[in-house]
Structures are given as C-alpha cells and as structure tokens.
Design a protein around this motif. Structure first.
Motif, PDB file in Angstrom:
ATOM      1  N   SER A 185      85.507 -44.074 -34.307  1.00  0.00           N
ATOM      2  CA  SER A 185      84.525 -45.015 -33.761  1.00  0.00           C
ATOM      3  C   SER A 185      83.138 -44.793 -34.354  1.00  0.00           C
ATOM      4  O   SER A 185      82.201 -45.534 -34.049  1.00  0.00           O
ATOM      5  CB  SER A 185      84.453 -44.885 -32.237  1.00  0.00           C
ATOM      6  OG  SER A 185      83.884 -43.644 -31.857  1.00  0.00           O
ATOM      7  N   THR A 186      83.006 -43.778 -35.198  1.00  0.00           N
ATOM      8  CA  THR A 186      81.726 -43.483 -35.843  1.00  0.00           C
ATOM      9  C   THR A 186      81.961 -43.385 -37.339  1.00  0.00           C
ATOM     10  O   THR A 186      82.016 -42.301 -37.917  1.00  0.00           O
ATOM     11  CB  THR A 186      81.123 -42.172 -35.301  1.00  0.00           C
ATOM     12  OG1 THR A 186      81.088 -42.219 -33.882  1.00  0.00           O
ATOM     13  CG2 THR A 186      79.709 -41.980 -35.814  1.00  0.00           C
ATOM     14  N   CYS A 187      82.134 -44.534 -37.962  1.00  0.00           N
ATOM     15  CA  CYS A 187      82.495 -44.606 -39.378  1.00  0.00           C
ATOM     16  C   CYS A 187      81.382 -45.266 -40.183  1.00  0.00           C
ATOM     17  O   CYS A 187      80.772 -46.246 -39.745  1.00  0.00           O
ATOM     18  CB  CYS A 187      83.790 -45.398 -39.545  1.00  0.00           C
ATOM     19  SG  CYS A 187      84.282 -45.679 -41.265  1.00  0.00           S
ATOM     20  N   TYR A 188      81.141 -44.717 -41.353  1.00  0.00           N
ATOM     21  CA  TYR A 188      80.152 -45.269 -42.287  1.00  0.00           C
ATOM     22  C   TYR A 188      80.828 -45.490 -43.635  1.00  0.00           C
ATOM     23  O   TYR A 188      81.665 -44.685 -44.048  1.00  0.00           O
ATOM     24  CB  TYR A 188      78.968 -44.309 -42.463  1.00  0.00           C
ATOM     25  CG  TYR A 188      78.328 -43.913 -41.169  1.00  0.00           C
ATOM     26  CD1 TYR A 188      77.258 -44.641 -40.649  1.00  0.00           C
ATOM     27  CD2 TYR A 188      78.801 -42.824 -40.436  1.00  0.00           C
ATOM     28  CE1 TYR A 188      76.688 -44.288 -39.444  1.00  0.00           C
ATOM     29  CE2 TYR A 188      78.241 -42.471 -39.239  1.00  0.00           C
ATOM     30  CZ  TYR A 188      77.176 -43.204 -38.740  1.00  0.00           C
ATOM     31  OH  TYR A 188      76.619 -42.856 -37.538  1.00  0.00           O
ATOM     32  N   LEU A 189      80.448 -46.563 -44.297  1.00  0.00           N
ATOM     33  CA  LEU A 189      80.915 -46.806 -45.663  1.00  0.00           C
ATOM     34  C   LEU A 189      79.803 -46.390 -46.604  1.00  0.00           C
ATOM     35  O   LEU A 189      78.661 -46.831 -46.460  1.00  0.00           O
ATOM     36  CB  LEU A 189      81.250 -48.285 -45.882  1.00  0.00           C
ATOM     37  CG  LEU A 189      82.209 -48.941 -44.887  1.00  0.00           C
ATOM     38  CD1 LEU A 189      82.558 -50.349 -45.350  1.00  0.00           C
ATOM     39  CD2 LEU A 189      83.454 -48.105 -44.669  1.00  0.00           C
ATOM     40  N   MET A 190      80.141 -45.530 -47.557  1.00  0.00           N
ATOM     41  CA  MET A 190      79.137 -45.022 -48.492  1.00  0.00           C
ATOM     42  C   MET A 190      79.679 -45.103 -49.905  1.00  0.00           C
ATOM     43  O   MET A 190      80.875 -44.908 -50.144  1.00  0.00           O
ATOM     44  CB  MET A 190      78.775 -43.570 -48.159  1.00  0.00           C
ATOM     45  CG  MET A 190      77.785 -42.933 -49.126  1.00  0.00           C
ATOM     46  SD  MET A 190      77.354 -41.230 -48.641  1.00  0.00           S
ATOM     47  CE  MET A 190      76.201 -40.815 -49.987  1.00  0.00           C
ATOM     48  N   GLY A 191      78.793 -45.372 -50.846  1.00  0.00           N
ATOM     49  CA  GLY A 191      79.204 -45.360 -52.241  1.00  0.00           C
ATOM     50  C   GLY A 191      78.035 -45.103 -53.160  1.00  0.00           C
ATOM     51  O   GLY A 191      76.882 -45.384 -52.817  1.00  0.00           O
ATOM     52  N   THR A 192      78.342 -44.538 -54.319  1.00  0.00           N
ATOM     53  CA  THR A 192      77.350 -44.263 -55.355  1.00  0.00           C
ATOM     54  C   THR A 192      77.551 -45.225 -56.515  1.00  0.00           C
ATOM     55  O   THR A 192      78.674 -45.410 -56.982  1.00  0.00           O
ATOM     56  CB  THR A 192      77.492 -42.819 -55.858  1.00  0.00           C
ATOM     57  OG1 THR A 192      77.235 -41.911 -54.793  1.00  0.00           O
ATOM     58  CG2 THR A 192      76.528 -42.539 -57.006  1.00  0.00           C
ATOM     59  N   SER A 193      76.473 -45.875 -56.965  1.00  0.00           N
ATOM     60  CA  SER A 193      76.502 -46.764 -58.126  1.00  0.00           C
ATOM     61  C   SER A 193      77.505 -47.894 -57.900  1.00  0.00           C
ATOM     62  O   SER A 193      77.368 -48.659 -56.950  1.00  0.00           O
ATOM     63  CB  SER A 193      76.799 -45.968 -59.395  1.00  0.00           C
ATOM     64  OG  SER A 193      76.610 -46.768 -60.546  1.00  0.00           O
ATOM     65  N   VAL A 205      83.658 -42.999 -45.247  1.00  0.00           N
ATOM     66  CA  VAL A 205      84.564 -43.465 -46.295  1.00  0.00           C
ATOM     67  C   VAL A 205      83.716 -43.670 -47.546  1.00  0.00           C
ATOM     68  O   VAL A 205      82.777 -44.473 -47.555  1.00  0.00           O
ATOM     69  CB  VAL A 205      85.273 -44.767 -45.890  1.00  0.00           C
ATOM     70  CG1 VAL A 205      86.164 -45.261 -47.031  1.00  0.00           C
ATOM     71  CG2 VAL A 205      86.101 -44.546 -44.617  1.00  0.00           C
ATOM     72  N   TYR A 206      84.045 -42.916 -48.590  1.00  0.00           N
ATOM     73  CA  TYR A 206      83.196 -42.845 -49.786  1.00  0.00           C
ATOM     74  C   TYR A 206      83.900 -43.470 -50.991  1.00  0.00           C
ATOM     75  O   TYR A 206      85.096 -43.245 -51.225  1.00  0.00           O
ATOM     76  CB  TYR A 206      82.854 -41.382 -50.099  1.00  0.00           C
ATOM     77  CG  TYR A 206      81.996 -41.206 -51.329  1.00  0.00           C
ATOM     78  CD1 TYR A 206      80.620 -41.445 -51.284  1.00  0.00           C
ATOM     79  CD2 TYR A 206      82.556 -40.804 -52.542  1.00  0.00           C
ATOM     80  CE1 TYR A 206      79.832 -41.287 -52.410  1.00  0.00           C
ATOM     81  CE2 TYR A 206      81.770 -40.644 -53.674  1.00  0.00           C
ATOM     82  CZ  TYR A 206      80.411 -40.893 -53.603  1.00  0.00           C
ATOM     83  OH  TYR A 206      79.632 -40.747 -54.731  1.00  0.00           O
ATOM     84  N   TYR A 207      83.121 -44.253 -51.760  1.00  0.00           N
ATOM     85  CA  TYR A 207      83.617 -44.880 -52.985  1.00  0.00           C
ATOM     86  C   TYR A 207      82.830 -44.319 -54.169  1.00  0.00           C
ATOM     87  O   TYR A 207      81.591 -44.428 -54.213  1.00  0.00           O
ATOM     88  CB  TYR A 207      83.460 -46.400 -52.916  1.00  0.00           C
ATOM     89  CG  TYR A 207      84.115 -47.027 -51.702  1.00  0.00           C
ATOM     90  CD1 TYR A 207      85.500 -47.138 -51.608  1.00  0.00           C
ATOM     91  CD2 TYR A 207      83.354 -47.487 -50.636  1.00  0.00           C
ATOM     92  CE1 TYR A 207      86.101 -47.699 -50.491  1.00  0.00           C
ATOM     93  CE2 TYR A 207      83.941 -48.060 -49.512  1.00  0.00           C
ATOM     94  CZ  TYR A 207      85.317 -48.157 -49.451  1.00  0.00           C
ATOM     95  OH  TYR A 207      85.901 -48.716 -48.330  1.00  0.00           O
ATOM     96  N   HIS A 208      83.531 -43.734 -55.130  1.00  0.00           N
ATOM     97  CA  HIS A 208      82.870 -43.099 -56.271  1.00  0.00           C
ATOM     98  C   HIS A 208      82.281 -44.125 -57.230  1.00  0.00           C
ATOM     99  O   HIS A 208      82.629 -45.319 -57.201  1.00  0.00           O
ATOM    100  CB  HIS A 208      83.849 -42.177 -57.007  1.00  0.00           C
ATOM    101  CG  HIS A 208      84.952 -42.902 -57.724  1.00  0.00           C
ATOM    102  ND1 HIS A 208      84.787 -43.511 -58.944  1.00  0.00           N
ATOM    103  CD2 HIS A 208      86.259 -43.113 -57.394  1.00  0.00           C
ATOM    104  CE1 HIS A 208      85.913 -44.056 -59.340  1.00  0.00           C
ATOM    105  NE2 HIS A 208      86.836 -43.836 -58.418  1.00  0.00           N
ATOM    106  N   GLY A 209      81.402 -43.657 -58.106  1.00  0.00           N
ATOM    107  CA  GLY A 209      80.797 -44.507 -59.122  1.00  0.00           C
ATOM    108  C   GLY A 209      81.536 -44.451 -60.441  1.00  0.00           C
ATOM    109  O   GLY A 209      82.606 -43.859 -60.557  1.00  0.00           O
ATOM    110  N   GLY A 210      80.931 -45.075 -61.454  1.00  0.00           N
ATOM    111  CA  GLY A 210      81.528 -45.105 -62.783  1.00  0.00           C
ATOM    112  C   GLY A 210      81.572 -46.491 -63.398  1.00  0.00           C
ATOM    113  O   GLY A 210      82.369 -46.761 -64.292  1.00  0.00           O
TER     114      GLY A 210
END
Length: 335
Positions: free
Chosen positions: A161-169, A87-92
């Motif tokens: 069951s194999t989830c990662y939280l990722m985000g930039t900035s 699950v990815y969260y963008h920057g800005g």
C-alpha cells in the motif's frame, strides 16, 4: 568523471561505437559496450552485504524478470512492520543495460539500505529489437506481477500500500508512462497502491532544441548525437522526437491529460530530480512546471553542476540524493 563539454575533449566518438554495434538486420550488438554485471546475493547467511538480492521471473516468454533487494536487517516476516516498496526502472536510453548491470545493482543496494525499502528492479525489453511501447507494457506488467507475487520477500516484508515508481534516465521516462497508464485504473492494481513517482534525470527529447541542449551539445556523458541515436532506435518506426513517448510537451499534452488529471485526483506526489550539467535539464524544468500547472503536487530537486545520471555512476554523489529521497518519502507517507 570529467564534465567537459567541448567536442575537442571527447576522447571517444560515441557515434562510432554505437554505429559499429548495429548489426545488418537492425539489432544491436551489446557486446561492443562491455557492460559489467553483478550477480544477485540471495544468501542470508552472508552478512558482508547490507542488502540481499535475488532474481525472480516475471514473463518468461518475454525474458522479463525482477531483481528484488531486501535490507539485510529487515523486520521479521512475522512482524506487522513492513517496508515501503520502490519499483525501479533502470536507465540506458532504452537500448542498453539491465537490472543486473553493476551500476544499477549497486545503486539499488544503496537505495534499499539507506531508505530501508524493498526495491524491485525491473528487467524490461530493450530497443531496437523491441521498440516502444513494449518497454511500457513490461513496466506495467511488472506492477501486476508484484500485486500477485507469492514471493516470500515481497509477501513478508513489502508494504504494497506504500509503493513508488522510480526510474533513472530512460527509466524515469518509463516510470512516468507506467504511472500514466495505471493512474486511469488504479483499482486494477489492488492491493498495490502507488503513492507517487520519482523521476531521476528523466529522458525526454523533442525536435526543437532547448538552450541547455545547445549549451551542452557535445557533453561527454550525453551528447545530442547520442541521445538522438537512442531515440531513433527506440521510437516506433516513422515517428519523430515530438511523439508523446519522447516529448510530452508537444502533442503529448492532450494525450497525457487524462493520466495527469488522475495523478492529481489520486493525490500522487512527483519528485523530479536533475542537474544543470545535464543537457536535458531544461526539459525537466519545463516538464515539472507543466505538471504543476495541471495541479499535480510536484517536488523538484535541481542542482548545480553534475552530469546525466551522476548519482548512479558516482556513488560518492548519492548522499544528497538519499537525503532528498528520505524527505520526499516521509512527507508522502505522512502527508
């Protein structure tokens, strides 16, 4: 892209652009920034792209949605082999960009293809129209949406069951705070199970300047005046940059302690990625050290040179990052 850091090398005054974009009512006119966007490519009959993508609503009343990225050659949905979920969260800076912004769309395509993972890129509400903690609310709501989503790509191909939280900035800040919130009640997300956090050039600040901030005060990508302005538009009215949302190293230490302790007890592993050409590098180093001292398993990848968010803006620089992510994900899964 140049990484010169003296003010005489700045061809554009970033504050002039940002101040001009502010409307009298305090909202932000994002048309000033001419941010390119890319449409999703959901058609599986088009083999041109190695990754399919589509947009799915999360909360129409908040205009939040997700762009899902699926490797074109994912295992058949009837297969027992499923792909890890990021699950990815963008920057800005919490005030700009979108899950549809071309730089973040292409970055997620790279992640999905190179990591053989399903990526859910979250469209969250932006400040100053929606100040923190509303973006954190959206970040967590997206996780609850994922766990119950009937979307065929998620149901057929994503290993919840194999989830990662990722985000930039700013997205790295979001991933951390979403992790803090969910770590205290992980059962609420079942069958979604978070294995770790990936904080890519996380956006933090504070009143007291760090040596790297002073050294790179006039950095072209993220000068201090630009970062401060973003926080001014993002934080709740009346608070300073030493608020826990912005600076987890001051009054935030006690406030985030419960969540950090839960991360440790749940066995989450954190990856903190940065470079010494980024004014925020000292904060990342201090942040990672604090987590390690609390007993959290933290992997760091701090490189020389570069600039804030380099791998997003320069795809040629993403190859070492991909290798770091592959090593981290494989260790997390099997460790």
């Amino acid at each position: 892209m140049s990484t010169k850091t003296t003010s005489s090398n700045l061809s554009v005054n970033p504050m002039g652009l940002y101040q001009a974009a502010l409307n009298p009512d305090g909202t932000l006119n994002r048309d000033h920034f001419m941010i390119p966007v890319t449409s999703a490519t959901p058609n599986p009959s088009s083999p041109a792209s190695p990754v399919l993508s589509k947009d799915v609503p999360i909360n129409p009343s908040h205009n939040t949605w997700a762009r899902i990225f699926l490797p074109h050659r994912a295992p058949p949905s009837c297969s027992e082999e499923k792909l890890p979920l990021i699950v990815y969260y963008h920057g800005g800076g919490f005030i700009l960009y979108s899950a549809a912004s071309t730089i973040f769309h292409e970055f997620c395509v790279t992640l999905a293809h190179e990591l053989s993972a399903v990526i859910v890129s979250v469209e969250y509400r932006l400040a100053p129209e929606h100040r923190l903690p509303l973006a954190y609310d959206d970040a967590v709501e997206a996780l609850h949406w994922v766990k119950t989503a009937q979307d065929e790509w998620l149901a057929g191909h994503a290993d919840l069951s194999t989830c990662y939280l990722m985000g930039t900035s700013a997205g790295g800040n979001l991933a951390f705070h979403a992790g803090l919130r969910t770590s205290t009640s992980p059962d609420d997300l079942e069958p979604l199970k978070i294995q770790g956090l990936i904080l890519h050039h996380p956006f933090f600040s504070g009143i007291q300047r760090t040596p790297s901030e002073l050294r790179l005060a006039n950095d072209q990508m993220l000068p201090l005046v630009k970062a401060d302005f973003m926080w001014e538009l993002t934080l709740p009215l009346g608070v300073t940059r030493d608020h826990v949302y912005c600076n987890p190293m001051v009054d935030g230490v006690s406030k985030i302690l419960e969540g950090v302790e839960k991360m440790r007890s749940l066995g989450w592993r954190l990856l903190v990625i940065g470079c010494d050409g980024d004014p925020l590098i000292d904060r990342m180093v201090e942040f990672a050290k604090m987590l390690q001292e609390k007993g959290v398993s933290v992997v760091t990848d701090f490189t020389e040179g570069g600039y804030h968010g380099i791998e997003v803006r320069d795809p040629d620089k993403s190859k070492p990052l991909v290798q770091t992510l592959k090593a981290f994900l494989s260790t997390t899964v099997t460790g």
